[in-house]
Design a protein around this motif. Structure first.
Motif, PDB file in Angstrom:
ATOM      1  N   GLU A 209     -57.440  -6.763  11.903  1.00  0.00           N
ATOM      2  CA  GLU A 209     -57.557  -5.803  13.009  1.00  0.00           C
ATOM      3  C   GLU A 209     -56.176  -5.381  13.503  1.00  0.00           C
ATOM      4  O   GLU A 209     -55.937  -4.199  13.789  1.00  0.00           O
ATOM      5  CB  GLU A 209     -58.364  -6.424  14.152  1.00  0.00           C
ATOM      6  N   ALA A 210     -55.263  -6.349  13.594  1.00  0.00           N
ATOM      7  CA  ALA A 210     -53.911  -6.031  14.058  1.00  0.00           C
ATOM      8  C   ALA A 210     -53.181  -5.137  13.067  1.00  0.00           C
ATOM      9  O   ALA A 210     -52.494  -4.182  13.453  1.00  0.00           O
ATOM     10  CB  ALA A 210     -53.126  -7.314  14.302  1.00  0.00           C
ATOM     11  N   LEU A 211     -53.318  -5.435  11.770  1.00  0.00           N
ATOM     12  CA  LEU A 211     -52.618  -4.638  10.767  1.00  0.00           C
ATOM     13  C   LEU A 211     -53.170  -3.222  10.680  1.00  0.00           C
ATOM     14  O   LEU A 211     -52.428  -2.275  10.395  1.00  0.00           O
ATOM     15  CB  LEU A 211     -52.703  -5.325   9.401  1.00  0.00           C
ATOM     16  N   ARG A 213     -54.028  -1.573  13.091  1.00  0.00           N
ATOM     17  CA  ARG A 213     -53.502  -0.876  14.275  1.00  0.00           C
ATOM     18  C   ARG A 213     -51.979  -0.867  14.305  1.00  0.00           C
ATOM     19  O   ARG A 213     -51.379  -0.606  15.339  1.00  0.00           O
ATOM     20  CB  ARG A 213     -54.020  -1.554  15.548  1.00  0.00           C
ATOM     21  N   VAL A 214     -51.332  -1.152  13.168  1.00  0.00           N
ATOM     22  CA  VAL A 214     -49.875  -1.255  13.162  1.00  0.00           C
ATOM     23  C   VAL A 214     -49.221   0.069  13.540  1.00  0.00           C
ATOM     24  O   VAL A 214     -48.119   0.091  14.111  1.00  0.00           O
ATOM     25  CB  VAL A 214     -49.357  -1.751  11.791  1.00  0.00           C
ATOM     26  N   GLU A 215     -49.879   1.192  13.256  1.00  0.00           N
ATOM     27  CA  GLU A 215     -49.309   2.486  13.643  1.00  0.00           C
ATOM     28  C   GLU A 215     -49.224   2.611  15.153  1.00  0.00           C
ATOM     29  O   GLU A 215     -48.353   3.298  15.678  1.00  0.00           O
ATOM     30  CB  GLU A 215     -50.162   3.621  13.071  1.00  0.00           C
ATOM     31  N   VAL A 216     -50.134   1.934  15.855  1.00  0.00           N
ATOM     32  CA  VAL A 216     -50.134   1.994  17.321  1.00  0.00           C
ATOM     33  C   VAL A 216     -49.289   0.873  17.905  1.00  0.00           C
ATOM     34  O   VAL A 216     -48.467   1.079  18.806  1.00  0.00           O
ATOM     35  CB  VAL A 216     -51.578   1.911  17.861  1.00  0.00           C
ATOM     36  N   GLU A 217     -49.489  -0.337  17.354  1.00  0.00           N
ATOM     37  CA  GLU A 217     -48.814  -1.511  17.908  1.00  0.00           C
ATOM     38  C   GLU A 217     -47.334  -1.574  17.519  1.00  0.00           C
ATOM     39  O   GLU A 217     -46.535  -2.203  18.202  1.00  0.00           O
ATOM     40  CB  GLU A 217     -49.530  -2.778  17.444  1.00  0.00           C
ATOM     41  N   MET A 218     -46.976  -0.987  16.375  1.00  0.00           N
ATOM     42  CA  MET A 218     -45.608  -0.911  15.845  1.00  0.00           C
ATOM     43  C   MET A 218     -45.121  -2.207  15.201  1.00  0.00           C
ATOM     44  O   MET A 218     -44.577  -2.189  14.105  1.00  0.00           O
ATOM     45  CB  MET A 218     -44.609  -0.449  16.904  1.00  0.00           C
ATOM     46  N   LEU A 219     -45.310  -3.373  15.828  1.00  0.00           N
ATOM     47  CA  LEU A 219     -44.821  -4.616  15.230  1.00  0.00           C
ATOM     48  C   LEU A 219     -45.911  -5.672  15.286  1.00  0.00           C
ATOM     49  O   LEU A 219     -46.391  -6.035  16.360  1.00  0.00           O
ATOM     50  CB  LEU A 219     -43.575  -5.119  15.961  1.00  0.00           C
ATOM     51  N   VAL A 220     -46.299  -6.180  14.114  1.00  0.00           N
ATOM     52  CA  VAL A 220     -47.276  -7.267  14.016  1.00  0.00           C
ATOM     53  C   VAL A 220     -46.587  -8.441  13.350  1.00  0.00           C
ATOM     54  O   VAL A 220     -46.046  -8.315  12.251  1.00  0.00           O
ATOM     55  CB  VAL A 220     -48.514  -6.837  13.190  1.00  0.00           C
ATOM     56  N   GLN A 221     -46.596  -9.588  14.019  1.00  0.00           N
ATOM     57  CA  GLN A 221     -45.971 -10.790  13.472  1.00  0.00           C
ATOM     58  C   GLN A 221     -47.044 -11.800  13.077  1.00  0.00           C
ATOM     59  O   GLN A 221     -47.972 -12.075  13.850  1.00  0.00           O
ATOM     60  CB  GLN A 221     -45.023 -11.417  14.493  1.00  0.00           C
ATOM     61  N   LEU A 222     -46.892 -12.365  11.860  1.00  0.00           N
ATOM     62  CA  LEU A 222     -47.834 -13.342  11.333  1.00  0.00           C
ATOM     63  C   LEU A 222     -47.084 -14.618  10.951  1.00  0.00           C
ATOM     64  O   LEU A 222     -45.904 -14.572  10.608  1.00  0.00           O
ATOM     65  CB  LEU A 222     -48.556 -12.793  10.104  1.00  0.00           C
ATOM     66  N   LYS A 223     -47.779 -15.725  10.987  1.00  0.00           N
ATOM     67  CA  LYS A 223     -47.221 -16.990  10.521  1.00  0.00           C
ATOM     68  C   LYS A 223     -48.253 -17.691   9.652  1.00  0.00           C
ATOM     69  O   LYS A 223     -49.423 -17.300   9.612  1.00  0.00           O
ATOM     70  CB  LYS A 223     -46.824 -17.884  11.700  1.00  0.00           C
ATOM     71  N   ILE A 224     -47.830 -18.737   8.949  1.00  0.00           N
ATOM     72  CA  ILE A 224     -48.745 -19.529   8.138  1.00  0.00           C
ATOM     73  C   ILE A 224     -48.861 -20.917   8.751  1.00  0.00           C
ATOM     74  O   ILE A 224     -47.850 -21.596   8.979  1.00  0.00           O
ATOM     75  CB  ILE A 224     -48.257 -19.643   6.683  1.00  0.00           C
ATOM     76  N   ASP A 225     -50.078 -21.319   9.036  1.00  0.00           N
ATOM     77  CA  ASP A 225     -50.343 -22.672   9.504  1.00  0.00           C
ATOM     78  C   ASP A 225     -50.157 -23.622   8.308  1.00  0.00           C
ATOM     79  O   ASP A 225     -50.909 -23.555   7.333  1.00  0.00           O
ATOM     80  CB  ASP A 225     -51.770 -22.767  10.033  1.00  0.00           C
ATOM     81  N   SER A 236     -48.898  -8.850  18.515  1.00  0.00           N
ATOM     82  CA  SER A 236     -48.824  -7.410  18.247  1.00  0.00           C
ATOM     83  C   SER A 236     -48.046  -6.795  19.393  1.00  0.00           C
ATOM     84  O   SER A 236     -48.422  -6.961  20.559  1.00  0.00           O
ATOM     85  CB  SER A 236     -50.218  -6.789  18.166  1.00  0.00           C
ATOM     86  N   THR A 237     -46.962  -6.116  19.058  1.00  0.00           N
ATOM     87  CA  THR A 237     -46.062  -5.614  20.092  1.00  0.00           C
ATOM     88  C   THR A 237     -45.914  -4.110  19.973  1.00  0.00           C
ATOM     89  O   THR A 237     -45.475  -3.604  18.938  1.00  0.00           O
ATOM     90  CB  THR A 237     -44.674  -6.265  19.980  1.00  0.00           C
ATOM     91  N   PRO A 238     -46.257  -3.354  21.008  1.00  0.00           N
ATOM     92  CA  PRO A 238     -46.088  -1.896  20.965  1.00  0.00           C
ATOM     93  C   PRO A 238     -44.669  -1.492  21.355  1.00  0.00           C
ATOM     94  O   PRO A 238     -43.921  -2.270  21.965  1.00  0.00           O
ATOM     95  CB  PRO A 238     -47.098  -1.406  21.996  1.00  0.00           C
ATOM     96  N   LYS A 302     -56.807  -3.637   1.259  1.00  0.00           N
ATOM     97  CA  LYS A 302     -57.387  -3.201   2.535  1.00  0.00           C
ATOM     98  C   LYS A 302     -56.998  -1.762   2.872  1.00  0.00           C
ATOM     99  O   LYS A 302     -57.417  -1.236   3.909  1.00  0.00           O
ATOM    100  CB  LYS A 302     -56.930  -4.133   3.659  1.00  0.00           C
ATOM    101  N   GLY A 303     -56.188  -1.133   2.015  1.00  0.00           N
ATOM    102  CA  GLY A 303     -55.788   0.251   2.256  1.00  0.00           C
ATOM    103  C   GLY A 303     -54.621   0.407   3.204  1.00  0.00           C
ATOM    104  O   GLY A 303     -54.360   1.511   3.695  1.00  0.00           O
ATOM    105  N   ILE A 304     -53.902  -0.679   3.465  1.00  0.00           N
ATOM    106  CA  ILE A 304     -52.732  -0.617   4.357  1.00  0.00           C
ATOM    107  C   ILE A 304     -51.501  -0.403   3.483  1.00  0.00           C
ATOM    108  O   ILE A 304     -51.148  -1.266   2.677  1.00  0.00           O
ATOM    109  CB  ILE A 304     -52.606  -1.906   5.185  1.00  0.00           C
ATOM    110  N   GLU A 305     -50.872   0.731   3.619  1.00  0.00           N
ATOM    111  CA  GLU A 305     -49.756   1.096   2.756  1.00  0.00           C
ATOM    112  C   GLU A 305     -48.442   0.535   3.301  1.00  0.00           C
ATOM    113  O   GLU A 305     -48.080   0.775   4.447  1.00  0.00           O
ATOM    114  CB  GLU A 305     -49.648   2.612   2.628  1.00  0.00           C
TER     115      GLU A 305
END
Length: 346
Positions: A209-211, A213-225, A236-238, A302-305
């Motif tokens: 969901e966050a990815l 919306r990356v065009e809106v949020e601008m920065l999405v940060q992920l980590k690995i548990d 998610s940071t706009p 997922k179609g995210i370029e």
């Protein structure tokens, strides 16, 4: 001298910070037709000792061949020295023996080379051996000084490899990091090219969901548990400007970040940024390295370029100038291949 193929060029204190930049649509800096032809000619001509290659206009190209003067490649290593400058990176394809896999692929990246050169040569050396044929190369090395490819330096490298001392637990873990990074990049940590199947990537709640919306949020940060090895949403940071990006990405732990970079004229492009501090635990490095490409494949499905990939030790290396340079028009540099002279002529 570093042997084996690895996914990322390990930065030394004298070469940090540096950045590996990769295009996702195609392999970075594919081999030109000229290089493929030159390599075929080189391997079929036993009188040639080395083929030198470089990068021009985002293509791997041949520059010159070096004929053999001695039956011993150790003696012929002296022929390389005039071609190794203090500030210019270079690929050296060296004939070690008449065997089908009797070649070495050497990446020469002097400490004084421009950062952009280090970026290009470090991120492209796997492409070089893959496109020329992994099965051809029994040695792959990264060197930073001329002395390392002298006769004395090479014999020292051979002695080091011949020791084959039992590995400590930490050394075995570090080897695992190298192999994981190599598999992620399609190479191998050993002598031969074997691409191994990867494991399934687990994706946590809210990531897709966050990815999307990356065009809106601008920065999405992920980590690995590291316990479950699942990719989790951190934030998610706009409204993150290019100048503020390096201070917004978390710097103490590895991160997969997706940033929507404004390219101008109301257009933008998504950049994947992988940061992995040198202080990261070995297990973290292994998991992030082995999961990266598989996760990006899922992102594509997922179609995210993703337009570009950037890799860095820390977010401080991803400055506004670096981002701007990545999207700046590339200047075309024409370079021709110097054919070897016939024996007896000068």
């Amino acid at each position: 001298m570093q042997s084996g193929i690895s996914g990322n060029y390990p930065p030394s204190h004298s070469t940090r910070p540096y950045l590996l930049a990769k295009l996702t649509a195609n392999p970075p800096n594919p081999a030109s037709t000229d290089l493929l032809t030159a390599f075929q000619s080189f391997t079929s001509d036993p009188s040639q000792r080395a083929l030198l290659a470089s990068i021009s206009n985002e293509k791997l190209i041949p520059t010159t061949t070096i004929p053999s003067h001695s039956p011993s490649f150790h003696t012929d290593l002296a022929l390389l020295q005039p071609h190794l400058g203090p500030t210019t990176a270079l690929y050296i394809l060296l004939r070690l023996s008449p065997a089908a896999d009797g070649y070495a692929a050497i990446t020469y990246v002097p400490d004084a080379a421009p950062v952009r050169q280090k970026m290009l040569f470090a991120s492209t050396r796997l492409t070089l051996v893959r496109e020329l044929g992994l099965e051809r190369f029994s040695e792959t090395l990264v060197v930073t000084t001329r002395e390392e490819v002298s006769e004395e330096g090479w014999r020292r490298h051979e002695r080091h490899g011949a020791l084959a001392a039992p590995l400590t637990e930490e050394e075995r873990s570090l080897r695992g990091v190298v192999e994981a990074e190599a598999r992620e990049s399609g190479g191998t940590g050993g002598r031969r090219g074997v691409v191994r199947a990867g494991k399934e990537v687990r994706v946590g709640e809210g990531v897709w969901e966050a990815l999307e919306r990356v065009e809106v949020e601008m920065l999405v940060q992920l980590k690995i548990d590291t316990q479950s090895e699942a990719i989790c949403l951190v934030s998610s940071t706009p409204s993150v400007s290019p100048s503020a990006l390096s201070t917004t990405i978390f710097s103490s732990d590895p991160r997969y970040s997706f940033y929507r970079y404004p390219t101008g004229d109301s257009t933008s492009a998504t950049i994947f940024i992988y940061t992995c501090p040198s202080t990261s635990k070995i297990k973290e490095r292994m998991i992030y390295a082995s999961s990266k490409q598989m996760f990006l494949n899922l992102v594509k499905e997922k179609g995210i370029e993703v337009t570009k990939r950037l890799e860095a030790t820390g977010p401080d290396e991803i400055s506004e100038d670096v981002l701007r340079a990545e999207f700046a028009p590339k200047e075309e540099v024409r370079q021709t291949f110097s054919k070897p002279k016939r024996p007896g002529r000068r």
